[in-house]
Design an enzyme around this catalytic site. Structure first.
Site, PDB file in Angstrom:
ATOM      1  N   CYS A  91       0.779  -1.045  -0.007  1.00  0.00           N
ATOM      2  CA  CYS A  91      -0.019   0.106  -0.088  1.00  0.00           C
ATOM      3  C   CYS A  91       0.938   1.158   0.048  1.00  0.00           C
ATOM      4  O   CYS A  91       0.267   2.472  -0.364  1.00  0.00           O
ATOM      5  CB  CYS A  91      -1.057   0.073   1.061  1.00  0.00           C
ATOM      6  SG  CYS A  91      -1.783  -1.391   1.528  1.00  0.00           S
ATOM      7  N   HIS A 358      -9.245   3.623  -1.717  1.00  0.00           N
ATOM      8  CA  HIS A 358      -7.913   3.207  -1.663  1.00  0.00           C
ATOM      9  C   HIS A 358      -7.427   2.563  -2.766  1.00  0.00           C
ATOM     10  O   HIS A 358      -7.398   1.363  -2.952  1.00  0.00           O
ATOM     11  CB  HIS A 358      -7.595   2.494  -0.307  1.00  0.00           C
ATOM     12  CG  HIS A 358      -6.407   2.226  -0.028  1.00  0.00           C
ATOM     13  ND1 HIS A 358      -5.088   2.740  -0.602  1.00  0.00           N
ATOM     14  CD2 HIS A 358      -5.840   1.101   0.815  1.00  0.00           C
ATOM     15  CE1 HIS A 358      -4.099   1.748  -0.192  1.00  0.00           C
ATOM     16  NE2 HIS A 358      -4.351   0.764   0.690  1.00  0.00           N
ATOM     17  N   CYS A 388      -0.093   2.898   6.619  1.00  0.00           N
ATOM     18  CA  CYS A 388       0.269   1.556   6.941  1.00  0.00           C
ATOM     19  C   CYS A 388       0.525   0.836   6.001  1.00  0.00           C
ATOM     20  O   CYS A 388       0.013   0.976   4.814  1.00  0.00           O
ATOM     21  CB  CYS A 388      -0.849   0.800   7.839  1.00  0.00           C
ATOM     22  SG  CYS A 388      -2.403   1.052   7.263  1.00  0.00           S
TER      23      CYS A 388
END
Lengths: 402, 717
Positions: A91, A358, A388
């Protein structure tokens, strides 16, 4: 060391990342190429000046496979001399791409670079390119694999968060995003995605649900009960956290990040390069850091990464005006706020990926732009961007307006 | 009878191998099979007149003590050369691979089905013919021994059935009959028994039959995908990871090794895949877990079930009718077990309503089985007809055995003993289900103390296999022999112990609950205590268990022991907690007012938030490792003391009773095997450390100090 300046940033609107999402029919390479074309167009950029393009992509399979970076550069019609690469840090890929692009400048090894990311979850969902981790019996045991949602629920259980806490946070994200969109805060940076005939395919974040309330969210069933109970991941994670009585499942689609398609690109350069290109710098990359933390809970990386980035340049939280932390799960942000002692009016002030989605490898590059625009709008100075990351990592970047 | 291999050459150019495998076809003596197969392979390769081979495999499922001991011997690998071990245990796998690639067809005839190694060998043949009868069984189960396949079974199974089916079959240890085996694809053809050999010959004669396994054909793909090639397989492995960790808490390596062998092997060409299987197997062979599982659950339990310690000189007794006094939970369960074994049961209580309520327990159990389709309605009715609820002691007149399961109170027990002995036959045995009152004490009420014995069942009786048989000084050897016969009749595993307060099971098991209380009183976080208990392999945390048993009952037992045992009474360290909860807080346990946990009307139980008020938390909590050790070591130390005091005759009894009786973690092999595994020197040192924190009960007893000094272990294999 040279300074790396942020000259411009663009992002696509975020399409729903499932069948029928508006961006599903846009090829991944094309999606990122449109970001590159936008940067060229907005800045009247002579692309021969660009040394390298770093593109995050977290599911490098098939149409997103191999090196989407260089291919998007060619497809965008950039000068042949512009190299490109694909980067993967789960991510964090988008922010890592920005950091990596900046690092080349800071190290004096490039003059102008672009860092960004692209992800088409509607075509290549999470897991499409397999993984060294989650599917492999021997490796998943050795490295404490636990699906993120269970980690998010553990985080909430460990740190005294209630379902209402999480849902209230989610509602705020939706409200803030709506205000920001309606107020035009994003229009300077969101570039509509067009088809080959120039028609607009998508010009807004279609995942948003501004009518969300705590009551409407309360009806949603927690999403990770099956993983936790049937698949045994609650027991698995408690092996690492035996002081926790049980994992209470509180996260669901409404208080976790949305699954969307999107792309973003950030133009970086040295002072010199900007002058040559006739561009005014908007911000400076002050510092950045990555860190690893406990992989089973996976989601506690942002605060230590932030602290690492701050410490490197002798800064503290007190020096930061705005925080931007990807809303992977509501508990991630709430925990960061606890650890860093940051209030909600300092963080994700224009909403986040709970509302807007996202697009995995693109998000990090998007939220740099989101917070920079807000610094400019409020005439503030410094922001701290973090995410994160899979495998228990964390990433953070400090930027400062110039 | 060990494995036998015979080569018979038939006319018509077909060489026949007959392979006989005994027992559950575990890793037994595969060397002689490999050798014979190597010879046959040589012959097939060199002799052009040989057109193929028939392998006649017989591998009935059998739990033979001799063979279990042999298996245990194979696991004793001291100081071995790893490469040699890999070669030795890979020899059969290697020759089977060569056989399936030799170019000549090989057919397997499975007259009785195929299990374990037998099935692995059969899968390496090009065609499998079985007999369509219900007695033949097919399985490939090694996990209970802490092992996996050794002769390519995992790799051939996954290539035949696909990953999902193969893993299901291997992990669950499915035992299927011929029809299912055919439906699954394990077997190619079913024939009548008398047609078996002809069918084999016929198949060989068909010239179009390929002498090539389908996985050796170019373009072969594992059905359903290999490794992470599909979403489905990826999700399967993801869910297996979590469910395996939840099930094993990381304590049992074989199941993970099996899944990894399937995953990794599925992505490789066969030779490499077989090496992966071999490495995983050898790693398990060298693990203490396999040895502990086999020693306790195969050798030890089989020996106990075979009544190895039964006094000689008495004919085997068969039971037609018994009586159970007291139709509470225990009595009701004992009655069920007897009835299920075909024995008539008189179920007696003070009122007919209570007696009937005891029979309801059996009604409930059979109803569940009938609903699940595992018991015919008629059989269910037969079972229930064998249970005779009554209030009338005269119904004991033909009972060969009377089991008393009334309230744990000396006076009550004495009364029923007198009433029963007045009515039961003079030759009958009287047994008490007491868990704590010395048999000699109870036998004071008996007119025939030589026929008085303790038969201590575990709850829930229908599911707990252990039976603790307590022999007092007056109990005759004949009574013991008969009691063991009864144990065998109702399929319980008997452990014979001598007559000391607490006997063996309750005394040692009770230390788990006691240590839970000690930890709590010390200020260790309740969640940490409970998780440590589960994570070290106990089925339930000590605090939850205490609630199940009920604090009230625990306290009652303490009060009773104090009154009866006099000077020999040692108060439980958890007594203050019992008194606090029962007398002051009114928290008696799960069924009344909650205990350490709250039990809401709906929803899961949760730790009572009030605990921290009564037991302030330590600033610095101990590590989970320390808490885990304290919970197991406390039990182990007590088990050693029972050996010292001759409560149990030998370590094997102590370990079997622990693992089978109260689910002491099987991977340890039991409390004493655990000490051997840790090493008595290290164990003693750790105990001294724990003693400093949790009390002198952790100081190693003399037996362990002696063992450290003279380098002895509890077990030699």
């Amino acid at each position: 060391m040279n300074d790396a300046y942020l000259y411009d940033h663009v992002r696509s609107p975020r399409g729903r990342g499932k069948d029928g999402g508006s961006l599903q029919e846009v090829q991944p390479v094309e999606l990122f190429s449109q970001m590159l074309r936008a940067l060229r167009q907005r800045n009247e950029l002579d692309t021969k000046l660009v040394d390298d393009v770093v593109v995050g992509c977290a599911e490098p399979a098939q149409d997103q496979g191999a090196n989407i970076g260089r291919i998007s550069v060619l497809n965008a019609g950039y000068a042949e001399s512009v190299s490109g690469k694909q980067l993967h840090r789960f991510c964090a890929s988008g922010l890592d791409a920005v950091n990596t692009a900046a690092a080349q400048i800071m190290a004096g090894q490039a003059e102008m670079t672009i860092g960004g990311g692209v992800e088409c979850l509607s075509r290549y969902p999470m897991g499409a390119s397999g993984g060294a981790w989650h599917g492999n019996p021997r490796i998943s045991q050795a490295t404490s694999f636990v699906p993120q949602g269970v980690g998010a629920d553990l985080l909430a259980s460990m740190y005294g968060m209630t379902r209402t806490d999480l849902d209230s946070y989610a509602v705020d994200s939706q409200k803030r995003a709506k205000i920001a969109w309606d107020g035009g805060y994003f229009t300077g940076s969101v570039v509509p995605i067009i088809d080959q005939l120039g028609q607009t395919i998508l010009d807004h974040d279609e995942y948003m649900r501004p009518d969300t309330t705590v009551e409407s969210l309360a009806k949603l069933k927690p999403s990770f009960v099956h993983a936790g109970r049937n698949d045994g991941y609650d027991s698995t994670i408690l092996l690492k956290y035996p002081e926790v009585e049980k994992v209470v499942h509180m996260h669901h689609a409404g208080n976790s990040s949305g699954i969307v398609d999107g792309a973003a690109a950030v133009l970086l350069g040295s002072k010199n390069a900007g002058e040559i290109a006739g561009l005014k710098p908007r911000a400076r990359i002050v510092s950045f850091a990555t860190i690893g933390t406990e992989p089973a809970v996976m989601l506690t990386g942002p605060a230590p990464a932030a602290q690492k980035a701050l410490k490197r340049v002798g800064m503290t939280v007190a020096d930061i005006d705005l925080h931007e932390l990807n809303e992977a799960f509501a508990s991630v942000v709430l925990r960061y706020m606890q650890v860093m002692n940051v209030s909600h009016d300092q963080i994700n002030v224009n909403g986040g990926s709970i509302a807007m989605g996202h697009p995995i490898a693109a998000t990090g590059a998007m939220i740099v732009g989101v917070v920079l625009d807000e610094l400019e709008r409020r005439d503030l100075s410094t922001a701290l961007v973090s995410l994160c990351v899979g495998g228990g990592m964390g990433i953070a970047t400090v930027i400062e307006r110039v | 009878m060990k494995n036998e291999v015979e080569i018979v050459r038939l006319e018509g150019g077909m060489e026949t191998l007959r392979i006989e495998l005994r027992a559950n076809g575990l890793l037994l003596d595969s060397d002689n099979i490999a050798e014979k197969l190597e010879q046959s392979l040589g012959a097939l390769r060199e002799n052009d007149e040989l057109s193929g081979a028939i392998i006649d495999i017989r591998s009935p499922i059998d739990s033979d003590l001799l063979l279990c001991n042999e298996l245990l011997g194979q696991l004793t690998l001291d100081d071995e050369d790893v490469a040699a071990t890999c070669r030795r245990y890979g020899r059969l796998s290697t020759v089977l691979r060569s056989l399936e690639c030799c170019g000549k067809p090989v057919v397997a005839l499975l007259a009785e089905g195929a299990t374990g190694l037998g099935l692995e060998i059969a899968l390496a043949c090009h065609y499998r013919i079985a007999v369509s009868q219900t007695e033949s069984v097919f399985s490939m189960e090694y996990l209970s021994a802490g092992l996996i396949t050794s002769a390519g079974g995992s790799q051939r199974l996954l290539r035949l059935l696909g990953i999902e089916s193969a893993i299901g079959f291997l992990i669950k240890g499915d035992v299927v009959h011929a029809d299912s085996a055919k439906a699954m694809g394990l077997v190619d053809q079913l024939v009548e028994r008398k047609a078996l050999h002809d069918a084999g010959r016929h198949w060989l004669e068909q010239s179009e039959h390929s002498a090539q396994q389908k996985w050796d054909v170019a373009g072969f793909r594992v059905p359903g995908g290999a490794g992470q090639q599909t979403d489905k397989t990826t999700r399967l492995f993801m869910s297996l990871h979590g469910s395996t960790m939840a099930q094993t808490q990381g304590n049992y390596p074989a199941i993970r090794a099996l899944i990894a062998t399937v995953y990794e092997g599925s992505l490789l060409p066969m030779e490499a895949a077989l090496r992966v299987e071999n490495r995983n197997l050898v790693e398990l062979l060298r693990s203490p877990v396999a040895k502990n599982l086999v020693r306790t659950l195969k050798v030890g339990k089989t020996a106990a079930d075979d009544l190895v310690h039964r006094p000689a000189g008495f004919d085997r007794m068969y039971f037609d009718k018994v009586a159970v006094l007291g139709a509470g939970m225990m009595g009701a369960g004992i009655a069920y077990c007897a009835a299920a074994a075909g024995v008539e049961v008189v179920l007696l209580d003070r009122t007919i309503a209570q007696a009937e309520a005891g029979k309801d327990y059996s009604r409930g159990i059979v109803a569940k089985f009938v609903a699940a389709g595992t018991l015919a309605e008629e059989s269910a009715q037969d079972l229930l007809h064998r249970i005779h609820p009554t209030v009338d002691y005269s119904e004991l007149s033909e009972c060969q055995l009377v089991i008393e399961a009334v309230f744990e109170d000396l006076k009550v027990k004495a009364e029923v003993t007198r009433l029963a002995e007045a009515a039961m036959p003079a030759s009958a045995i009287f047994a008490s289900n007491t868990s704590t009152i010395r048999i000699a004490k109870l036998a004071e009420a008996s007119v025939r103390p030589e026929q008085f014995i303790g038969l201590h069942f575990s709850s829930p009786v229908d599911r707990m296999p252990i039976l603790e048989i307590i022999v007092s000084e007056s109990t005759s050897r004949e009574t013991l022999a008969r009691s063991m016969d009864f144990s065998a009749a109702i399929s319980k595993t008997p452990i014979v112990v001598s007559d000391h307060w607490g006997f063996y099971l309750s005394r040692v098991f009770g230390c788990y609950i006691e240590q839970g209380g000690v930890l709590l009183a010390k200020g260790v976080a309740p969640a940490l205590i409970e998780n440590a208990g589960r994570q070290v392999g106990m089925p339930i945390g000590p605090l939850a268990l205490s609630d199940e048993v009920s604090l009230e009952l625990s306290k009652h037992i303490q009060d009773s022991l104090r009154a009866l045992a006099g000077d020999e009474y040692k108060p439980s360290k958890a007594l203050p907690i019992m008194e606090l909860f029962v007398d002051d807080l009114g928290r008696l346990g799960r069924k009344s007012g909650g205990g350490f946990y709250e039990y809401p009307e709906s929803g899961a139980k949760y730790l009572w938030p009030g605990l921290k008020d009564h037991f302030p938390l330590l600033e610095e909590q101990p590590s989970v490792e320390e808490v885990k050790k304290s919970l197991l070591y406390r039990q182990a130390l007590e088990a050693v003391r029972t050996i010292e005091e001759n409560v149990v005759a030998n370590p094997c009894d102590a370990d079997v009773c622990a693992v089978v009786g109260w689910n002491f973690p099987a991977y340890t092999g039991g409390p004493l095997a655990m000490i051997d595994t840790v090493g008595v020197q290290a164990f003693n040192a750790e105990c001294r450390q724990l003693a400093g924190v949790y009390g002198e009960e952790f100081m190693p007893p003399q037996r362990l100090l002696d063992m450290e000094r003279n380098g002895r272990k509890f077990y030699t294999t």
